[in-house]
Write a protein that holds these residues in place. Structure first.
Motif, PDB file in Angstrom:
ATOM      1  N   GLU A 121       3.508   7.657 -14.627  1.00  0.00           N
ATOM      2  CA  GLU A 121       3.321   8.331 -13.337  1.00  0.00           C
ATOM      3  C   GLU A 121       2.983   7.361 -12.214  1.00  0.00           C
ATOM      4  O   GLU A 121       2.713   7.778 -11.099  1.00  0.00           O
ATOM      5  N   GLY A 122       2.953   6.060 -12.494  1.00  0.00           N
ATOM      6  CA  GLY A 122       2.730   5.063 -11.454  1.00  0.00           C
ATOM      7  C   GLY A 122       1.311   4.554 -11.308  1.00  0.00           C
ATOM      8  O   GLY A 122       1.049   3.714 -10.456  1.00  0.00           O
ATOM      9  N   ALA A 123       0.376   5.015 -12.091  1.00  0.00           N
ATOM     10  CA  ALA A 123      -0.990   4.503 -12.017  1.00  0.00           C
ATOM     11  C   ALA A 123      -1.048   3.141 -12.698  1.00  0.00           C
ATOM     12  O   ALA A 123      -0.280   2.845 -13.617  1.00  0.00           O
ATOM     13  N   ARG A 149      -4.011   4.525  -8.232  1.00  0.00           N
ATOM     14  CA  ARG A 149      -3.217   5.718  -8.532  1.00  0.00           C
ATOM     15  C   ARG A 149      -3.005   6.477  -7.234  1.00  0.00           C
ATOM     16  O   ARG A 149      -3.963   6.837  -6.557  1.00  0.00           O
ATOM     17  N   ASP A 150      -1.754   6.730  -6.933  1.00  0.00           N
ATOM     18  CA  ASP A 150      -1.397   7.415  -5.692  1.00  0.00           C
ATOM     19  C   ASP A 150      -2.100   6.736  -4.524  1.00  0.00           C
ATOM     20  O   ASP A 150      -1.888   5.557  -4.296  1.00  0.00           O
ATOM     21  N   ASP A 151      -2.930   7.473  -3.806  1.00  0.00           N
ATOM     22  CA  ASP A 151      -3.629   6.888  -2.660  1.00  0.00           C
ATOM     23  C   ASP A 151      -5.087   6.585  -2.983  1.00  0.00           C
ATOM     24  O   ASP A 151      -5.925   6.492  -2.092  1.00  0.00           O
ATOM     25  N   ILE A 152      -5.394   6.397  -4.258  1.00  0.00           N
ATOM     26  CA  ILE A 152      -6.770   6.131  -4.694  1.00  0.00           C
ATOM     27  C   ILE A 152      -6.860   4.719  -5.268  1.00  0.00           C
ATOM     28  O   ILE A 152      -6.012   4.304  -6.054  1.00  0.00           O
ATOM     29  N   ASN A 179      -7.396   8.048   0.148  1.00  0.00           N
ATOM     30  CA  ASN A 179      -6.553   8.111   1.345  1.00  0.00           C
ATOM     31  C   ASN A 179      -6.295   6.722   1.912  1.00  0.00           C
ATOM     32  O   ASN A 179      -6.657   6.417   3.040  1.00  0.00           O
ATOM     33  N   MET A 180      -5.660   5.891   1.134  1.00  0.00           N
ATOM     34  CA  MET A 180      -5.413   4.512   1.547  1.00  0.00           C
ATOM     35  C   MET A 180      -4.468   4.420   2.733  1.00  0.00           C
ATOM     36  O   MET A 180      -4.428   3.413   3.405  1.00  0.00           O
ATOM     37  N   SER A 181      -3.720   5.476   3.037  1.00  0.00           N
ATOM     38  CA  SER A 181      -2.838   5.435   4.195  1.00  0.00           C
ATOM     39  C   SER A 181      -3.627   5.601   5.492  1.00  0.00           C
ATOM     40  O   SER A 181      -3.166   5.236   6.551  1.00  0.00           O
ATOM     41  N   GLU A 186     -14.729   5.254   2.064  1.00  0.00           N
ATOM     42  CA  GLU A 186     -15.192   4.905   0.726  1.00  0.00           C
ATOM     43  C   GLU A 186     -16.265   5.872   0.272  1.00  0.00           C
ATOM     44  O   GLU A 186     -17.025   6.398   1.078  1.00  0.00           O
ATOM     45  N   SER A 187     -16.300   6.120  -1.015  1.00  0.00           N
ATOM     46  CA  SER A 187     -17.363   6.935  -1.565  1.00  0.00           C
ATOM     47  C   SER A 187     -17.836   6.323  -2.865  1.00  0.00           C
ATOM     48  O   SER A 187     -17.023   5.856  -3.660  1.00  0.00           O
TER      49      SER A 187
END
Length: 190
Positions: A121-123, A149-152, A179-181, A186-187
């Motif tokens: 899945e791309g992670a 992974r995705d935007d994380i 939400n890297m875009s 950060e959390s």
């Protein structure tokens, strides 16, 4: 002369018996027996594959550039390995590393050195050490764990996944950036 000859023969015979008794009595004992311990027999293969199937379905496979197998325990020492974990839903996880050990009795795999794990899945995950715990069907990554992974983007000291890397749990200095875009938000994760 007969008496002298008999006496001379008796003396020579006595001396001969004395020399034989002396030689037997003074012969040193041989060296103590040596308990030879043979090293465990090993077999070395180039480009061999290990795999596990459950009910005819492949659970994982592992290919190594060089594999040394202990003939007694069936444990294998692996160099430059590539492996896959397969999920029932069709997803898969591929990993690469420099060195690994496969434990036949527990079906555990411990790998280290330039570890890269990628899912279908791309992670992507990188870490210093990765363990597959066969009894629990769980991946455990330790040492400078980084997950994308995705935007994380996530980092931590340890990550665990018991569902084929669909979900992961971070422990120790865990940080997740979502939400890297967008600008960085950060959390912290406990």
């Amino acid at each position: 002369m007969k008496i002298r000859g008999k006496m001379l023969a008796a003396i020579i015979g006595g001396l001969l018996v004395g020399v034989i008794v002396w030689a037997v009595a003074t012969t040193p004992d041989g060296p103590p027996p040596v308990n030879k311990v043979a090293p465990p027999p090993t077999m070395t293969y180039e480009g061999n594959e290990l795999s596990e199937e459950v009910n005819g379905v492949r659970v994982w496979d592992l290919t190594a550039a060089r594999m040394t197998v202990d003939a007694n325990t069936q444990d294998a020492d692996l160099e430059k390995l590539i492996g896959h974990f397969y999920q029932a839903d069709g997803r898969s996880v591929e990993f690469r590393a420099e060195h690994g050990v496969y434990h036949y009795d527990t079906k555990d795999i411990n790998i280290e050195g330039d570890i890269i794990v990628e899912t279908s899945e791309g992670a992507k995950l990188t870490s210093g050490r990765l363990d597959w715990i066969g009894a629990e069907e769980k991946l455990v990554a330790e040492g400078d764990v980084r997950i994308i992974r995705d935007d994380i983007r996530a980092t931590g000291d340890r990550a665990e996944s018991g569902d084929g890397f669909k979900k992961f749990w971070l422990k120790g200095h865990a940080r997740i950036t979502k939400n890297m875009s967008e600008p960085e938000s950060e959390s912290e994760v406990e």
